[in-house]
Design a protein around this motif. Sequence first.
Motif, short mmCIF file in Angstrom:
data_model
loop_
_atom_site.label_atom_id
_atom_site.label_comp_id
_atom_site.label_asym_id
_atom_site.label_seq_id
_atom_site.Cartn_x
_atom_site.Cartn_y
_atom_site.Cartn_z
N GLN A 95 117.29 32.20 82.97
CA GLN A 95 118.43 32.84 83.63
C GLN A 95 119.54 33.18 82.65
N ALA A 96 119.95 32.18 81.86
CA ALA A 96 121.11 32.38 80.98
C ALA A 96 120.79 33.21 79.76
N ASN A 97 119.62 32.99 79.18
CA ASN A 97 119.30 33.65 77.91
C ASN A 97 118.64 35.00 78.07
N LEU A 98 118.07 35.27 79.24
CA LEU A 98 117.34 36.53 79.40
C LEU A 98 117.83 37.35 80.59
N LEU A 99 117.78 36.80 81.79
CA LEU A 99 118.14 37.59 82.96
C LEU A 99 119.63 37.94 82.97
N ASP A 100 120.48 36.98 82.60
CA ASP A 100 121.90 37.30 82.53
C ASP A 100 122.18 38.30 81.41
N ALA A 101 121.42 38.20 80.33
CA ALA A 101 121.58 39.18 79.24
C ALA A 101 121.25 40.58 79.73
N VAL A 102 120.20 40.72 80.53
CA VAL A 102 119.85 42.03 81.08
C VAL A 102 120.98 42.56 81.95
N ALA A 103 121.57 41.67 82.76
CA ALA A 103 122.69 42.09 83.61
C ALA A 103 123.85 42.58 82.76
N LEU A 104 124.14 41.89 81.65
CA LEU A 104 125.22 42.31 80.76
C LEU A 104 124.91 43.67 80.14
N GLY A 107 125.35 46.34 82.68
CA GLY A 107 126.77 46.56 82.94
C GLY A 107 127.45 47.37 81.85
N LEU A 108 127.09 47.10 80.59
CA LEU A 108 127.68 47.84 79.48
C LEU A 108 127.15 49.26 79.40
N ALA A 109 125.90 49.46 79.80
CA ALA A 109 125.30 50.80 79.73
C ALA A 109 125.79 51.72 80.85
N GLY A 110 126.29 51.13 81.95
CA GLY A 110 126.67 51.94 83.10
C GLY A 110 127.67 53.04 82.79
N LEU A 162 117.43 45.41 73.37
CA LEU A 162 118.55 46.07 72.70
C LEU A 162 118.09 47.28 71.89
N ALA A 163 116.93 47.16 71.26
CA ALA A 163 116.40 48.31 70.53
C ALA A 163 116.09 49.45 71.48
N ASP A 164 115.60 49.13 72.68
CA ASP A 164 115.26 50.18 73.64
C ASP A 164 116.51 50.83 74.22
N TYR A 165 117.53 50.03 74.55
CA TYR A 165 118.80 50.60 75.03
C TYR A 165 119.41 51.49 73.96
N SER A 166 119.27 51.09 72.70
CA SER A 166 119.81 51.90 71.61
C SER A 166 119.03 53.19 71.45
N ARG A 167 117.72 53.12 71.59
CA ARG A 167 116.88 54.33 71.50
C ARG A 167 117.31 55.36 72.55
N ARG A 168 117.70 54.85 73.73
CA ARG A 168 118.10 55.76 74.81
C ARG A 168 119.56 56.18 74.68
N GLY A 169 120.28 55.64 73.69
CA GLY A 169 121.67 56.04 73.50
C GLY A 169 122.63 55.36 74.45
N GLU A 170 122.20 54.29 75.14
CA GLU A 170 123.06 53.62 76.10
C GLU A 170 123.84 52.46 75.47
N ALA A 241 122.74 53.52 59.48
CA ALA A 241 122.23 52.50 58.56
C ALA A 241 121.30 51.51 59.23
N MET A 242 121.14 51.63 60.55
CA MET A 242 120.34 50.66 61.30
C MET A 242 118.85 50.97 61.20
N PRO A 243 118.01 49.95 61.09
CA PRO A 243 116.57 50.18 61.21
C PRO A 243 116.20 50.51 62.65
N ALA A 244 115.00 51.05 62.85
CA ALA A 244 114.58 51.40 64.21
C ALA A 244 114.57 50.18 65.12
N SER A 245 114.26 49.02 64.56
CA SER A 245 114.23 47.79 65.36
C SER A 245 115.61 47.31 65.76
N ARG A 246 116.65 47.86 65.10
CA ARG A 246 118.03 47.43 65.29
C ARG A 246 118.23 45.94 64.99
N CYS A 247 117.33 45.37 64.22
CA CYS A 247 117.33 43.93 63.96
C CYS A 247 117.30 43.66 62.46
#
Length: 333
Positions: A95-104, A107-110, A162-170, A241-247
């Motif tokens: 919940q805290a490390n994954l599902l809540d992160a998705v909610a965040l 919310g930021l992408a909206g 996060l890499a996928d949200y970045s790929r979509r520009g969100e 300067a970011m790699p495709a993985s954003r990591c």
Amino acid sequence: MHTVVTGAGGFVGAALVQRLHAQPQGLGGAKALRLTLVDRTAPTGAQAPGVRWHVGSFADPALLQALHNDPPDCVFHLASVSGALAEREPALGVQANLLDAVALLEGLAGPVREKIASAPRLVFASSVAVYGEVGPDPMTEDHPPQPTLSYGTHKWATELLLADYSRRGELDACSLRLPGVVARPVSESGHGSAFMSQIFHALSAGRPYVCPVSPQATAWWMSLERCLDNLLLGASLPASAMPASRCWQLPVLQASVDAVVKAVAQRTGRDITTCLRYAPDARTEALFGRQPAVHAASAQAAGFVDDESVQALVARVLASLPPVDSAAGARAA
């Protein structure tokens, strides 16, 4: 510049907030900051001009609505449930490390989807726990994740999102795989790598400590100061300067427990034999005490830094510790 810090009351979060107050220009030249700080509890005396606290989860609908109404430019996502707690309470960890992160993230992408804000830079405190029991020696920064703890799985999954949200520009994400950041407070015992911090506290105070790994155990160390340097660089690097993985696998100081213990003892004048004994736990050593050298050439080229030497690490960490009551330390010894 509106900046959000989740886990703002924690070890790294509180220090980051202090650094932002002292050096707001660290965020890509920003001179004026508005801070939204998020944690389960707010520290005493937390009110300050330009600072807004949200006490509660970073996935609270009220917080997400506030961030929709006032979109941030930068987010440091540091909050998480520790590895040991996530193993004991897997539902809480998910919940805290994954599902809540998705909610965040949603919310930021909206606001970006609604074209009322540009994509915020999100700096995510990931972890070397994504690797599990690591190898070979030396290890390159493209070593594949193979987590052996739920915590590592949660971190890796968030990196991929996060890499996928970045790929979509969100979002404009930057995930940093952090090693053991020292020295965490004595009260923070929920980390499997807590021994890395406890060594500093015990030796500096002259109190006994039983270390759960052998003197020959090798770990990845980073001072809090260097951690903050890297988080701020992650916030200011251009997207190009970011790699495709954003990591990024950060450069780390690989050193044996014995080398760190001797350096602390030399600097503090403590007698190791009266403070420290070893009772290695096979599981702890396998996860946190067999870490190889790391070659992180691309991260170093981007400007990320390590602590250079055991002596430099120890100097930075001891300088960051609260003053020791010498009388109490002598009684504990």
